[in-house]
Design an enzyme around this catalytic site. Structure first.
Site, mmCIF file in Angstrom:
data_model
loop_
_atom_site.group_PDB
_atom_site.id
_atom_site.type_symbol
_atom_site.label_atom_id
_atom_site.label_comp_id
_atom_site.label_asym_id
_atom_site.label_seq_id
_atom_site.Cartn_x
_atom_site.Cartn_y
_atom_site.Cartn_z
ATOM 1 N N ASN A 7 0.872 -1.173 0.000
ATOM 2 C CA ASN A 7 0.000 0.000 0.000
ATOM 3 C C ASN A 7 0.913 1.228 0.000
ATOM 4 O O ASN A 7 1.488 1.585 1.023
ATOM 5 C CB ASN A 7 -0.889 -0.024 1.253
ATOM 6 N N LYS A 14 3.475 0.729 2.951
ATOM 7 C CA LYS A 14 3.132 -0.307 3.926
ATOM 8 C C LYS A 14 3.184 -1.645 3.194
ATOM 9 O O LYS A 14 2.761 -1.708 2.025
ATOM 10 C CB LYS A 14 1.700 -0.042 4.396
ATOM 11 N N ARG A 88 -2.362 -2.082 -3.658
ATOM 12 C CA ARG A 88 -3.631 -1.414 -3.417
ATOM 13 C C ARG A 88 -3.664 -0.175 -4.326
ATOM 14 O O ARG A 88 -2.754 0.648 -4.301
ATOM 15 C CB ARG A 88 -3.723 -0.981 -1.957
ATOM 16 N N HIS A 177 -12.903 1.718 0.144
ATOM 17 C CA HIS A 177 -12.779 0.644 1.158
ATOM 18 C C HIS A 177 -13.337 -0.677 0.614
ATOM 19 O O HIS A 177 -13.767 -1.530 1.402
ATOM 20 C CB HIS A 177 -13.563 0.985 2.454
ATOM 21 N N HIS A 205 -17.394 0.199 8.094
ATOM 22 C CA HIS A 205 -15.932 0.327 8.196
ATOM 23 C C HIS A 205 -15.674 1.696 8.825
ATOM 24 O O HIS A 205 -15.790 2.730 8.158
ATOM 25 C CB HIS A 205 -15.297 0.219 6.805
ATOM 26 N N ASN A 208 -10.182 5.986 10.681
ATOM 27 C CA ASN A 208 -9.966 7.411 10.481
ATOM 28 C C ASN A 208 -10.755 7.869 9.252
ATOM 29 O O ASN A 208 -11.406 8.899 9.249
ATOM 30 C CB ASN A 208 -8.467 7.648 10.326
ATOM 31 N N ARG A 238 -12.484 14.461 8.011
ATOM 32 C CA ARG A 238 -13.338 14.773 6.849
ATOM 33 C C ARG A 238 -14.777 15.039 7.281
ATOM 34 O O ARG A 238 -15.279 14.356 8.180
ATOM 35 C CB ARG A 238 -13.316 13.601 5.858
ATOM 36 N N ASP A 280 -8.718 11.832 16.673
ATOM 37 C CA ASP A 280 -8.639 10.464 17.187
ATOM 38 C C ASP A 280 -9.788 10.194 18.152
ATOM 39 O O ASP A 280 -9.947 10.917 19.140
ATOM 40 C CB ASP A 280 -7.287 10.269 17.885
ATOM 41 N N GLU A 381 -7.483 -6.088 4.810
ATOM 42 C CA GLU A 381 -7.402 -5.742 3.391
ATOM 43 C C GLU A 381 -6.197 -6.407 2.718
ATOM 44 O O GLU A 381 -6.256 -6.800 1.563
ATOM 45 C CB GLU A 381 -7.327 -4.213 3.248
#
Ligand code: AMP
Length: 393
Positions: A7, A14, A88, A177, A205, A208, A238, A280, A381
């Protein structure tokens, strides 16, 4: 057979290396702050964890370091053992409805979707380029966040905007997602002892970034995100859905241009914007306990939006076999799950307090009397990316 799932973000990379088909994780990690003065790398092999500071001028250096480390840490003897790399890719537009092997034509088609995801797709393509150079013998595969939602009907994905916007620029709902919604809805079917084609599932889902998806017989039929991941639920930073006229209104009031206001809707809104404290949900939870009113309001807005979307999708599906919570907040925030459940009592949903007192583990959290089974299913994922890559090999 070893397959790596990747990713690549704008300043991060990642990865997870799997032994297939058993899906054993051999090594995982992340490179962060790529392109900045000082970067970091984290590697986990078995129970050994290592964090290093290093300069990562660009993604190709990070890929070099990753592959070097796999050899020095004895995870692989020869890089040729890695036969597939699953990437991804955030936006596949209307062009991709499943994972595909990447060739020159696919690469160009992904590039043509860049304007739909200007922050994500270019970074994904850099990842693809770097791995193609370093592992020329491995099959490179693209796994799209949007692909799972390509089964939506026109009534679900079209906006009531001038039709030419769709024809000329592809303005429509795409949803994101997708790999997570697919993984969780398939697990839910399996926990119910049925095939995905036999059940209707709603997946929440909530991380964040957050989105909800209605899955009918294994196919996505509705989802909360839209042309971009800004739409739908309020998220960490967002806004989610707002009256679109707000953009012009704030441009005028604050003498800003559209890009600045959209940036504020992406980065300074949601939990952070309303609370003025943090994006958070753990910080928000602690602030609520300390009596912080705006933290409570931020949390209430999110809970209402989640419950509203689930209720709407229950009506759209006609019948629901399972509602699933996943991702950072969905897997950990017990109070949020309980509050959402309470708001959905009209659907006959009943959360069992004892069963719900759990984090990050696959479990049914509704009571035996609940008309709809509610589950916690940790998302994965990376495993979907590895599975698709392995299947294409
Ligand atoms: P994700 O994007 O899936 O990694 O989720 C990240 C979000 O999960 C963070 O913003 C946290 O707010 C939330 N989260 C993680 N752990 C917890 C926890 N123990 N309780 C509440 N929220 C959590």
């Amino acid at each position: 057979m070893k397959v790596i799932s990747v990713n690549a973000g704008s300043s991060s990379l990642k990865f997870k290396l799997f032994q297939m088909p058993g899906e054993t994780v051999l090594c995982e990690g992340i490179f962060e702050r790529i392109g900045l003065e000082m970067g970091t790398s984290k590697f986990v092999v078995g129970d050994k964890k290592e964090k290093t500071e290093l300069v990562l001028a660009d993604h190709s250096i990070a890929v070099n370091k990753l592959l070097e480390n796999l050899i020095t840490k004895d995870v692989v003897k020869d890089l040729k053992e890695i036969v597939g790399v699953g990437h991804r890719v955030v936006h596949g537009g209307e062009k991709f409805f499943q994972s595909v092997v990447i060739n020159d034509e696919v690469f160009k088609t992904i590039e043509s979707c860049n304007d739909l995801a200007p922050l994500h797709n270019p970074a994904n393509l850099i990842g693809i380029k770097s791995f193609t150079e370093k592992l020329p013998n491995a099959l490179q595969v693209a796994v799209f966040d949007t692909a799972f939602h390509q089964t939506m009907e026109k009534e679900a994905y079209m906006y009531a905007t001038p039709y030419e916007w769709y024809q000329k620029y592809g303005v429509r709902k795409y949803g994101f997602h997708g790999t997570s919604h697919r993984f969780v809805s398939e697990r839910a079917a399996s926990l119910l002892g049925k095939k995905p084609s036999e059940v209707n599932v709603i997946v929440a889902h909530l991380g964040n970034g957050a989105s909800i998806c209605a899955v009918k017989g294994g196919k996505s039929v509705e989802t909360t995100m839209g042309l971009t991941p800004l739409a739908g639920l309020p998220m960490g930073t967002r806004s989610g859905d707002i009256d679109p006229a707000i953009v012009g209104f704030i441009c005028e009031k604050e003498n800003k241009d559209v890009a600045e206001v959209i940036n504020m809707l992406n980065k300074k809104s949601g939990l952070l914007g309303v609370s003025g404290l943090s994006s958070d949900s753990r910080d928000i939870g602690n602030a609520i306990l300390a009596g912080h009113e705006r933290a409570k309001l931020a949390n209430d807005l999110q809970i209402k939006a989640v419950a509203d979307a689930i209720a709407k999708y229950a009506v759209y599906l006609g019948s629901v076999d399972a509602i699933c919570f996943t991702a950072g907040i969905g897997e950990n925030a017990t109070k949020l799950r309980k509050n959402v459940g309470n708001r959905l009592s009209l659907l006959g949903i009943e959360i069992d307090l004892q069963r719900n007192d759990i984090r990050g583990k696959e479990k049914i959290i509704s009571s035996d009397n609940s008309k709809i089974t509610v589950m916690l299913i940790p998302t994965n994922e990376e495993v979907i990316i590895a599975r698709d890559t392995f299947e294409l090999i």
